[in-house]
Design a protein around this motif. Sequence first.
Motif, PDB file in Angstrom:
ATOM      1  N   ASP A  32      29.857  45.784  47.731  1.00 11.04           N
ATOM      2  CA  ASP A  32      29.889  46.219  46.320  1.00 11.04           C
ATOM      3  C   ASP A  32      31.411  46.185  45.655  1.00 11.04           C
ATOM      4  OD1 ASP A  32      28.595  47.733  44.140  1.00 11.04           O
ATOM      5  OD2 ASP A  32      30.261  49.064  44.634  1.00 11.04           O
ATOM      6  N   ALA A  33      32.394  46.625  46.514  1.00 11.67           N
ATOM      7  CA  ALA A  33      33.692  46.371  45.970  1.00 11.67           C
ATOM      8  C   ALA A  33      34.126  44.920  45.655  1.00 11.67           C
ATOM      9  CB  ALA A  33      34.758  47.047  47.037  1.00 11.67           C
ATOM     10  N   GLN A  34      33.724  44.069  46.655  1.00  8.60           N
ATOM     11  CA  GLN A  34      34.056  42.678  46.541  1.00  8.60           C
ATOM     12  C   GLN A  34      33.318  41.892  45.434  1.00  8.60           C
ATOM     13  OE1 GLN A  34      33.486  40.870  50.211  1.00  8.60           O
ATOM     14  NE2 GLN A  34      35.110  41.799  51.109  1.00  8.60           N
ATOM     15  N   SER A  35      32.160  42.441  45.254  1.00  4.65           N
ATOM     16  CA  SER A  35      31.273  41.849  44.032  1.00  4.65           C
ATOM     17  C   SER A  35      31.459  42.127  42.615  1.00  4.65           C
ATOM     18  CB  SER A  35      29.555  42.118  44.457  1.00  4.65           C
ATOM     19  OG  SER A  35      29.480  43.350  44.439  1.00  4.65           O
ATOM     20  N   SER A  36      32.147  43.476  42.775  1.00  3.74           N
ATOM     21  CA  SER A  36      32.314  44.158  41.302  1.00  3.74           C
ATOM     22  C   SER A  36      33.445  43.491  40.615  1.00  3.74           C
ATOM     23  CB  SER A  36      32.550  45.536  41.504  1.00  3.74           C
ATOM     24  OG  SER A  36      33.675  45.795  42.438  1.00  3.74           O
ATOM     25  N   LEU A  37      34.466  43.018  41.666  1.00  2.85           N
ATOM     26  CA  LEU A  37      35.772  42.425  41.327  1.00  2.85           C
ATOM     27  C   LEU A  37      35.788  40.977  40.929  1.00  2.85           C
ATOM     28  CD1 LEU A  37      38.493  42.662  40.017  1.00  2.85           C
ATOM     29  CD2 LEU A  37      39.164  42.563  42.411  1.00  2.85           C
ATOM     30  N   LYS A  38      35.536  40.166  39.761  1.00  2.00           N
ATOM     31  CA  LYS A  38      35.415  38.905  39.636  1.00  2.00           C
ATOM     32  C   LYS A  38      36.855  38.290  39.150  1.00  2.00           C
ATOM     33  CE  LYS A  38      30.929  39.122  39.997  1.00  2.00           C
ATOM     34  NZ  LYS A  38      30.400  38.932  41.376  1.00  2.00           N
ATOM     35  N   VAL A  39      37.345  37.723  40.519  1.00  2.00           N
ATOM     36  CA  VAL A  39      38.663  37.337  40.189  1.00  2.00           C
ATOM     37  C   VAL A  39      39.106  36.108  39.272  1.00  2.00           C
ATOM     38  CG1 VAL A  39      40.769  36.158  41.507  1.00  2.00           C
ATOM     39  CG2 VAL A  39      39.581  38.285  42.468  1.00  2.00           C
ATOM     40  N   PRO A  40      38.164  34.910  39.566  1.00  2.00           N
ATOM     41  CA  PRO A  40      38.420  33.530  38.722  1.00  2.00           C
ATOM     42  C   PRO A  40      38.453  33.882  37.188  1.00  2.00           C
ATOM     43  CG  PRO A  40      37.100  32.891  40.452  1.00  2.00           C
ATOM     44  CD  PRO A  40      37.359  34.638  40.521  1.00  2.00           C
ATOM     45  N   PRO A  41      37.488  34.729  36.610  1.00  2.50           N
ATOM     46  CA  PRO A  41      37.356  34.891  35.067  1.00  2.50           C
ATOM     47  C   PRO A  41      38.798  35.637  34.599  1.00  2.50           C
ATOM     48  CG  PRO A  41      35.377  35.618  36.195  1.00  2.50           C
ATOM     49  CD  PRO A  41      36.348  35.244  37.274  1.00  2.50           C
ATOM     50  N   ASN A  42      39.166  36.480  35.704  1.00  2.00           N
ATOM     51  CA  ASN A  42      40.378  37.458  35.135  1.00  2.00           C
ATOM     52  C   ASN A  42      41.600  36.453  35.179  1.00  2.00           C
ATOM     53  OD1 ASN A  42      39.609  39.943  34.502  1.00  2.00           O
ATOM     54  ND2 ASN A  42      38.792  40.105  36.472  1.00  2.00           N
ATOM     55  N   ILE A  43      41.960  35.539  36.263  1.00  2.00           N
ATOM     56  CA  ILE A  43      42.908  34.628  36.197  1.00  2.00           C
ATOM     57  C   ILE A  43      42.769  33.740  35.085  1.00  2.00           C
ATOM     58  CG2 ILE A  43      43.744  32.611  37.502  1.00  2.00           C
ATOM     59  CD1 ILE A  43      43.139  33.785  40.001  1.00  2.00           C
ATOM     60  N   ASN A  44      41.500  33.321  34.586  1.00  2.00           N
ATOM     61  CA  ASN A  44      41.334  32.355  33.301  1.00  2.00           C
ATOM     62  C   ASN A  44      41.873  33.190  32.171  1.00  2.00           C
ATOM     63  OD1 ASN A  44      40.444  30.239  34.791  1.00  2.00           O
ATOM     64  ND2 ASN A  44      38.415  30.678  34.603  1.00  2.00           N
TER      65      ASN A  44
END
Length: 417
Positions: A32-44
């Motif tokens: 759940d912790a991993q799925s809730s944080l979307k890294v690529p969109p935040n880098i973009n």
Amino acid sequence: MKDNCLKTRFKITRLAVVFIFVAILSVGFEADAQSSLKVPPNINYCATQAQKTLGAIPASGNNLPRNIDNGKTDWRYVNYKDWCSGFWPGILWYLYEGTHDQKWKTAANKFTQELKPLSEYSGFDHDLGFMVFNSFGNGYRLTKDPGYKQVILRSADSLATLFNPKVGTILSWPAMVKKMNWPHNTIIDNMINLELLFWASKNGGSRHLYDIAVKHAETTMHNHFRPDYTSYHVVVYDTVTGKKIQGITHQGYADNSMWARGQSWAIYGFTMCYRETGNAEFLDFAQKVADVYLNRLPADLIPYWDFDDPTIPNAPKDASAACITASALLELSTFVKDKTRAWFYRHKAEAMLQTLSSSSYQSRGTNDAFLLHSTGHHPAGTEIDASIIYADYYYLEALLRREKLQHIKAYHHYKSR
């Protein structure tokens, strides 16, 4: 006899069910912790914001972004001599690493080169690690440009001239010694500058640089913390005896309070020192200073600027401290052998990043920075509830570290530099 066997079998079965339930629950929490944080969109998102900043930077003069004050939309710019000068080129290098877009490499090189004079003055500033290693250090890591390496090595030698062997630490604020009447002072922030010395000692510099970094960390560990592992901001030493005179604050609420960013420097610094030395004492200490920080966080995991400000919950937050801590905890989680504890640190870091990536903390349309709600120097009334460049730097660094954790199974052997 039969009843006893049945009871035993029932206990074993019950324990097995409990074990399976806990295992499933733990995996579920982590997933759940991993799925809730979307890294690529935040880098973009960071790339989009940085592109806006690139388009607004002055063509000449002071052109390194430092902060956007609350209620304003424009960056305040500084020159290469400011302690924050390395964060903007460092961000550009991280964007190049995260997106593989050559335009970020070109921009990063341009602004990195502006800091080259820093290596030409001996004992220029105790913050050469922030200034040079974030810029030239990241640049060399990604390009292996030999010119970058020479700047790093010269800067490490310059930083080493501020080391006082009698005291065992690097002098902070050399220009302010007489003004503040501090014979030899050391701030907790200096833990981050040690990485420059460690790197230089392993890449062509003197072994003496390694010894200085270790001694500074050991002296800080013994003198800079209260019995509960909260950090003083500043420790003043006697230059004759080398002994500690007192622990005080300059940017915190009070001498005995836990200034949030100072504690985050400690978490980050001792984690890095363990990475560079393998000294288990540093790893243990990193966990101790992390735990006292984590135990006192508010519900959203973003600290108030000082944990002991009596105006809490009306005190300003410090997103920069959360960014530094999140990045540090991600690395710390790879070194801790206890899997439950390692998962705890990683989970906390991911939860911090999740909050920081929300509409409550991302700047989005408010200004061109990545984040809102950081606090720089509260006692001086500057950069309060502002967007600050080092918050953006460590936010992006934490996102990249989180991305590597997802894709590199052998992350225990991964070094950020």
